[in-house]
Scaffold this motif. Structure first.
Motif, short mmCIF file in Angstrom:
data_model
loop_
_atom_site.label_atom_id
_atom_site.label_comp_id
_atom_site.label_asym_id
_atom_site.label_seq_id
_atom_site.Cartn_x
_atom_site.Cartn_y
_atom_site.Cartn_z
N LEU A 1 9.43 8.56 21.45
CA LEU A 1 8.04 7.88 21.27
C LEU A 1 7.22 9.13 20.39
O LEU A 1 6.55 8.82 19.35
CB LEU A 1 7.33 7.22 22.26
N ALA A 2 6.84 10.28 21.04
CA ALA A 2 6.17 11.35 20.41
C ALA A 2 6.52 11.74 19.00
O ALA A 2 6.03 11.74 18.30
CB ALA A 2 5.91 12.38 21.42
N LYS A 3 7.88 11.79 19.15
CA LYS A 3 8.63 12.50 17.90
C LYS A 3 8.43 11.34 16.48
O LYS A 3 8.04 11.65 15.60
CB LYS A 3 10.12 12.52 18.05
N LEU A 4 8.26 9.90 17.02
CA LEU A 4 8.12 9.10 15.89
C LEU A 4 6.40 8.96 15.34
O LEU A 4 6.51 8.96 14.02
CB LEU A 4 8.23 7.50 16.52
N PHE A 5 5.81 9.29 16.34
CA PHE A 5 4.45 9.33 15.87
C PHE A 5 4.45 10.75 14.90
O PHE A 5 3.50 10.75 13.98
CB PHE A 5 3.41 9.60 17.15
N GLU A 6 4.85 11.93 15.43
CA GLU A 6 4.95 13.06 14.71
C GLU A 6 5.67 12.85 13.08
O GLU A 6 5.22 13.39 12.10
CB GLU A 6 5.69 14.05 15.34
N PHE B 1 0.79 -1.06 -0.09
CA PHE B 1 0.05 0.12 -0.05
C PHE B 1 0.89 1.32 0.21
O PHE B 1 0.38 2.26 0.12
CB PHE B 1 -0.87 -0.09 1.20
N GLY B 2 2.00 1.16 -0.12
CA GLY B 2 2.91 2.21 -0.47
C GLY B 2 3.16 3.12 0.78
O GLY B 2 3.08 4.31 0.77
N LEU B 3 3.08 2.54 2.00
CA LEU B 3 2.96 3.45 3.25
C LEU B 3 4.37 3.66 3.90
O LEU B 3 5.22 2.83 3.73
CB LEU B 3 2.29 2.69 4.59
N TYR B 4 4.54 4.89 4.32
CA TYR B 4 5.85 5.24 4.74
C TYR B 4 6.02 4.61 6.10
O TYR B 4 5.18 4.76 7.04
CB TYR B 4 5.97 6.60 5.01
N ARG B 5 7.06 3.91 6.46
CA ARG B 5 7.06 2.92 7.63
C ARG B 5 8.01 3.43 8.74
O ARG B 5 9.03 3.90 8.64
CB ARG B 5 7.66 1.57 7.46
N VAL B 6 7.24 3.52 9.78
CA VAL B 6 8.12 3.91 11.06
C VAL B 6 8.03 2.91 12.17
O VAL B 6 7.00 2.37 12.56
CB VAL B 6 7.37 5.33 11.68
N ASP B 7 9.28 2.40 12.56
CA ASP B 7 9.52 1.36 13.28
C ASP B 7 9.55 1.72 14.70
O ASP B 7 10.52 2.69 15.12
CB ASP B 7 10.63 0.57 13.10
N VAL B 8 8.81 1.47 15.63
CA VAL B 8 8.68 1.65 17.07
C VAL B 8 9.25 0.34 17.61
O VAL B 8 8.76 -0.68 17.64
CB VAL B 8 7.16 2.02 17.49
N THR B 9 10.82 0.52 18.19
CA THR B 9 11.31 -0.56 18.61
C THR B 9 11.86 -0.04 20.12
O THR B 9 12.07 1.13 20.28
CB THR B 9 12.53 -0.95 17.78
#
Length: 513
Positions: free
Chosen positions: A170-175, A146-154
């Motif tokens: 964590l907040a920055k990853l969601f931003e 689906f061509g989504l930009y992926r952000v990995d929360v690890t």
């Protein structure tokens, strides 16, 4: 209404601010002046290009448009009996994934609107199930297809020894996910952050305080994602009951999606697709299903076969349950005799409780499996209390029967299964006071099969326990006059000869033991 004869001006198409396309090359100049729309395919200089996302949609690409080029990841879905095969291809590789149809359809139901630039049908999804079943691959599929930009929360990307920094990370990853929408916030192996806050109650420490703060950020940020056309996916190997219930509410991750161990059909199919000949694939698929192999185990076996190294299936660690598919199935005639023409497939999806009560538990476990496999219903066999909840979930997802070896499962697990399972359960052995319909017993089976009962039980044991009676041993055993002696030998073979050949002297020694 518009009056007759009134000429209206065409609505101008706005300029495109951002477009994410799937292509093998940049194509920046060729795109200028083209109208792009989320989820559509356009022809650019003779090359078909997938427009994953255009903002706004539709819009015209201009020199000021931010163009993001990602590999065009193609996939094709083929339906099997109860499963789907997903063929995926990209510039880097070609591969195959297999999932139960119901699980895969649940995932697509949530994410398909993203292909048209719309919001997902839920802000998040939770994938759970045993290790190696393809949860990580499914997250990758959603991101790429689906061509989504992926952000990995690890943990490495979030946790910090400095006060307040973990929450900020964590907040920055969601931003970042919000700014790059449509995006996917991926939390693979998420138990480190998703564990229930109730389990931490009474253990107040610096780590507990950080966890509570991170959880509050998740609970607030996940619903915000879908407003920007984005999605959060968690995966875990632990039971959903151990995760924070607030995450599983509608508007966040909602109802968990179970990814079970693969069936015999799925294992055989994936092996054939990866170049294993049909006969070898059939033999190995039955054995792999019988030891509770995951798809990761299957892929490892395939790689060893390619290198000419015989796989060692005994090294596979199961989950306490398996999805059996024996080589011997009762014939239609024998099924009809045993069931008196009753179609047990009518019980699929209903919480029926049946019991097969017989002293020779191991023999009748094998018989029950060969009988129901002959009927054609998916089977899950629970052989210990470990993973009983996963066994129930598997039977429910594949719309099959759960067979329970009552002597190997603790009473507490039996009671939980009895009261909660939304699938037919067959207890083999003493059900321990649990209310169930006495479906079959030794006398009933012998009477209904008539003269063939010994042959049927022997073949069932051979098939399920992977034993082989030599011809003289088989002839001697079938000629035994005493029913109890025959059953005694067969039961001991089931317990002690798995994977071995049984000789005539073995049968005679077991007879007098």
């Amino acid at each position: 209404m518009v009056a007759k004869g009134l000429v209206t001006e065409p609505v101008p198409i706005p300029a495109c601010k951002h477009v994410r396309i799937g292509s093998s090359r940049p194509l920046l100049r060729e795109l200028a002046g083209l109208v792009v729309e989320s989820g559509k395919v356009v022809d650019v200089g003779g090359e078909r290009v997938k427009v994953y996302h255009a903002s706004p949609s539709p819009s015209v690409v201009t020199p000021l448009t931010e163009v993001e080029v990602v590999p065009w990841y193609r996939y094709r879905v083929e339906e099997m009996k109860g499963d789907v095969v997903v063929e995926i291809s990209s510039p880097e590789k070609r591969d195959y994934l297999i999932y139960p149809r119901t699980s895969f359809e649940e995932v697509l139901h949530v994410v398909e609107p993203l292909a048209e630039g719309k919001r997902p049908r839920a802000p998040g999804m939770l994938l759970y199930g045993p290790p190696g079943t393809g949860k990580t691959s499914l997250i990758e599929f959603v991101s790429n297809a689906f061509g989504l930009y992926r952000v990995d929360v690890t943990p490495d990307a979030v946790l910090s020894k400095y006060v307040g920094e973990s929450e900020q990370k964590l907040a920055k990853l969601f931003e970042v996910a919000k700014s790059r929408a449509p995006s996917l916030v991926a939390m693979d192996d998420a138990e480190w952050i998703a564990v229930s806050r109730e389990g931490l109650a009474g253990h107040i420490s610096e780590g507990t305080t950080v966890h509570l703060s991170l959880m509050n950020i998740l609970l607030r940020r996940i619903p915000e994602l879908s407003e920007h056309g984005s999605l959060a996916i968690m995966s875990t190997n632990v039971k959903p009951s151990l995760l924070d219930p607030a995450l599983l509410r509608p508007g966040r991750h909602g109802r968990p999606i179970f990814i079970p161990l693969p069936s015999y059909e799925a294992i055989k199919k994936i092996m054939e697709l990866k170049g294993v000949d049909e006969r070898t694939a059939d033999q190995l698929a039955r054995r792999l299903a019988s030891v509770g192999a995951s798809m990761a185990d299957v892929n490892e076996v395939v790689e060893k076969l390619k290198l000419g190294r015989p796989p060692r299936l005994e090294t596979i660690v199961g989950q306490g349950y398996i999805r059996p598919f024996p080589s011997y199935l009762l014939s239609e005639e024998d099924v009809r005799k045993v069931l008196w023409g009753y179609d047990v497939r009518a019980l699929v999806g209903h919480p029926a409780r049946l019991s097969v009560v017989a002293g020779e538990r191991a023999v009748f476990l094998a018989f029950t499996i060969s009988l129901l496999a002959g009927v054609g219903v998916p089977l899950v066999l629970l052989r210990s209390s470990r993973g009983f909840d996963e066994a129930v979930s598997t039977a429910e997802v594949v719309r099959g029967f759960l067979i329970v070896d009552t002597e190997a499962v603790e009473q507490g697990a039996l009671k939980e299964i009895h009261s909660t399972a939304r699938c037919p359960v067959v207890y083999v052995g003493n059900p321990g006071g649990l209310q169930s319909y006495r479906w079959l017993d030794r006398t009933r089976i012998m009477n209904r099969l008539g003269a063939s009962w010994k042959e049927v039980l022997l073949k069932s044991v051979e098939s399920f326990y992977d034993v082989r009676f030599e011809e003289r041993a088989r002839a001697y055993l079938l000629k035994m006059a005493k029913e109890d002696a025959f059953m005694k030998v067969l039961e001991q073979v089931a317990f002690g000869f798995q994977g071995l050949a049984v000789t005539e002297s073995d049968v005679k020694s077991l007879e007098v033991a």
